[in-house]
Design an enzyme around this catalytic site. Structure first.
Site, PDB file in Angstrom:
ATOM      1  N   ASN A 247       0.855  -1.185   0.000  1.00 15.44           N
ATOM      2  CA  ASN A 247       0.000   0.000   0.000  1.00 15.44           C
ATOM      3  C   ASN A 247       0.894   1.239   0.000  1.00 15.44           C
ATOM      4  O   ASN A 247       1.482   1.580   1.016  1.00 15.44           O
ATOM      5  CB  ASN A 247      -0.900  -0.039   1.250  1.00 15.44           C
ATOM      6  CG  ASN A 247      -1.731   1.225   1.406  1.00 15.44           C
ATOM      7  OD1 ASN A 247      -1.837   2.038   0.484  1.00 15.44           O
ATOM      8  ND2 ASN A 247      -2.321   1.402   2.584  1.00 15.44           N
TER       9      ASN A 247
ATOM     10  N   HIS B 283      -9.735   1.287   4.742  1.00 17.90           N
ATOM     11  CA  HIS B 283      -8.451   1.461   5.437  1.00 17.90           C
ATOM     12  C   HIS B 283      -8.643   2.481   6.570  1.00 17.90           C
ATOM     13  O   HIS B 283      -9.403   3.437   6.426  1.00 17.90           O
ATOM     14  CB  HIS B 283      -7.383   1.949   4.443  1.00 17.90           C
ATOM     15  CG  HIS B 283      -6.006   1.915   5.034  1.00 17.90           C
ATOM     16  ND1 HIS B 283      -5.542   2.918   5.860  1.00 17.90           N
ATOM     17  CD2 HIS B 283      -5.018   0.996   4.956  1.00 17.90           C
ATOM     18  CE1 HIS B 283      -4.310   2.608   6.246  1.00 17.90           C
ATOM     19  NE2 HIS B 283      -3.974   1.445   5.716  1.00 17.90           N
TER      20      HIS B 283
ATOM     21  N   GLU C 145      -5.794  -5.051  10.526  1.00 17.14           N
ATOM     22  CA  GLU C 145      -4.740  -4.076  10.816  1.00 17.14           C
ATOM     23  C   GLU C 145      -5.048  -3.364  12.122  1.00 17.14           C
ATOM     24  O   GLU C 145      -5.908  -2.468  12.143  1.00 17.14           O
ATOM     25  CB  GLU C 145      -4.668  -3.019   9.705  1.00 17.14           C
ATOM     26  CG  GLU C 145      -4.370  -3.564   8.340  1.00 17.14           C
ATOM     27  CD  GLU C 145      -3.766  -2.489   7.443  1.00 17.14           C
ATOM     28  OE1 GLU C 145      -2.583  -2.614   7.112  1.00 17.14           O
ATOM     29  OE2 GLU C 145      -4.476  -1.528   7.094  1.00 17.14           O
TER      30      GLU C 145
ATOM     31  N   GLY D  98       2.226   2.148  10.805  1.00 15.96           N
ATOM     32  CA  GLY D  98       3.258   3.183  10.718  1.00 15.96           C
ATOM     33  C   GLY D  98       4.311   3.090  11.813  1.00 15.96           C
ATOM     34  O   GLY D  98       5.245   3.887  11.856  1.00 15.96           O
TER      35      GLY D  98
ATOM     36  N   GLY E 228       2.683  -1.337   4.459  1.00 13.76           N
ATOM     37  CA  GLY E 228       2.567   0.099   4.199  1.00 13.76           C
ATOM     38  C   GLY E 228       3.911   0.725   3.895  1.00 13.76           C
ATOM     39  O   GLY E 228       4.470   0.549   2.801  1.00 13.76           O
TER      40      GLY E 228
HETATM   41  P1  PGA Z   1       2.479   0.220   7.809  1.00 14.84           P
HETATM   42  O1  PGA Z   1       1.029   0.457   7.193  1.00 14.84           O
HETATM   43  O2  PGA Z   1       3.035  -1.025   7.208  1.00 14.84           O
HETATM   44  O3  PGA Z   1       3.221   1.450   7.470  1.00 14.84           O
HETATM   45  O4  PGA Z   1       2.281   0.046   9.299  1.00 14.84           O
HETATM   46  C1  PGA Z   1       0.145  -0.573   6.928  1.00 14.84           C
HETATM   47  C2  PGA Z   1      -1.085  -0.019   6.300  1.00 14.84           C
HETATM   48  O5  PGA Z   1      -1.446   1.136   6.586  1.00 14.84           O
HETATM   49  O6  PGA Z   1      -1.759  -0.677   5.503  1.00 14.84           O
END
Ligand code: PGA
Length: 253
Positions: free
Chosen positions: A10, A97, A167, A173, A234
């Site tokens: 993503n 999301h 998630e 993040g 992400g």
């Molecule tokens: P991340 O995000 O891998 O940066 O934690 C995952 C996402 O938002 O789908």
């Protein structure tokens, strides 16, 4: 035939320029096209999908929207319909999301988007996950309610077009993912809800993915022990070396 494992990248609202998107895609492609047990799904900003689609004709890599609108067309300034997404070559679409939910998207909007996407044959990657986790276990009810609400318009005959991405919002993040044993607990729980909603046999092939702070450090453990069929990546999907490492890890587990 055993279903392929799934890795979704993503890209969120990155990269800033189309030339960078092309470069990133070509680097991902180098690894992804060689894998035999992994389906790679790249979810770039809408505006890049058409160009990227032209760069790869095989079946190992597919493109996804990061969102989609509820209607097929009409006076909805700024929105993109499921038909339009399909027509530029997307086969998948992330829906619900947490970053969209923060902008005001409710479960009932997500439910309508899922219904519209499935209607035209897009595969819907439906995101669920709790904002906080505490000792009370309320996160289980929270995720159950989110799933029931967002899948409320799905018909049994369209189940094949469904992927669920769990998630935990608080992990997105960050540097560390949820503990693998707890990912497994949630994966089993999600399967139970799906089975209660649509039947066990009907939902046994619905992939459940984990997303939230996936990196080369935790991908193997989560794929081996987390009870999930794939990963939603992400920020590490924008780091070519890191994303390619994740793909190779998932290929071999
Ligand atoms: P991340 O995000 O891998 O940066 O934690 C995952 C996402 O938002 O789908």
């Amino acid at each position: 035939m055993k279903s392929k494992k799934i890795v979704v990248g993503n890209w969120k609202m990155e990269p800033h320029f189309v030339a960078d998107a092309a470069r990133l895609f070509m680097s991902v492609k180098k690894t992804a096209e060689k894998l035999t047990s992994v389906k790679t799904i790249v979810a770039p900003p809408f505006v890049y999908i058409h160009d990227l689609k032209k760069k790869y004709k095989g079946e190992n890599i597919s493109l996804a929207g990061q969102d989609v609108f509820t209607e097929m067309g009409g006076a909805f300034t700024g929105e993109v319909s499921p038909l339009q997404l399909m027509s530029v070559g997307a086969e998948y679409c992330i829906i619900g999301h947490s970053e969209r939910r923060k902008l005001g998207e409710t479960d009932s909007i997500v439910a309508e988007k899922v219904q519209s996407a499935l209607k035209v044959g897009l595969t819907a990657i439906v995101c669920v996950g709790e904002d906080i986790r505490d000792q009370s276990g309320a996160y289980l009810d929270f995720v159950a309610n989110q799933l029931r609400a967002t899948l409320s318009k799905v018909q049994k005959k369209n189940i094949r077009g469904l992927i669920v991405a769990y998630e935990p919002v608080w992990a997105i993040g960050k540097n560390d993912a949820l503990n693998t044993a707890l990912i497994q607990e949630m994966a089993i729980f999600i399967r139970k809800i799906l089975s209660d909603l649509f039947g066990q046999e009907e939902t046994s092939d619905v992939p459940v993915l984990y997303g939230g702070a996936i990196s080369g450090r935790n991908a193997e453990d989560i794929m081996r022990n987390g009870g999930v069929q794939g990963l939603l990546v992400g920020h590490e999907s924008l780091n070519v070396e890191s994303f390619r490492e994740i793909l190779k890890i998932v290929e071999k587990v």
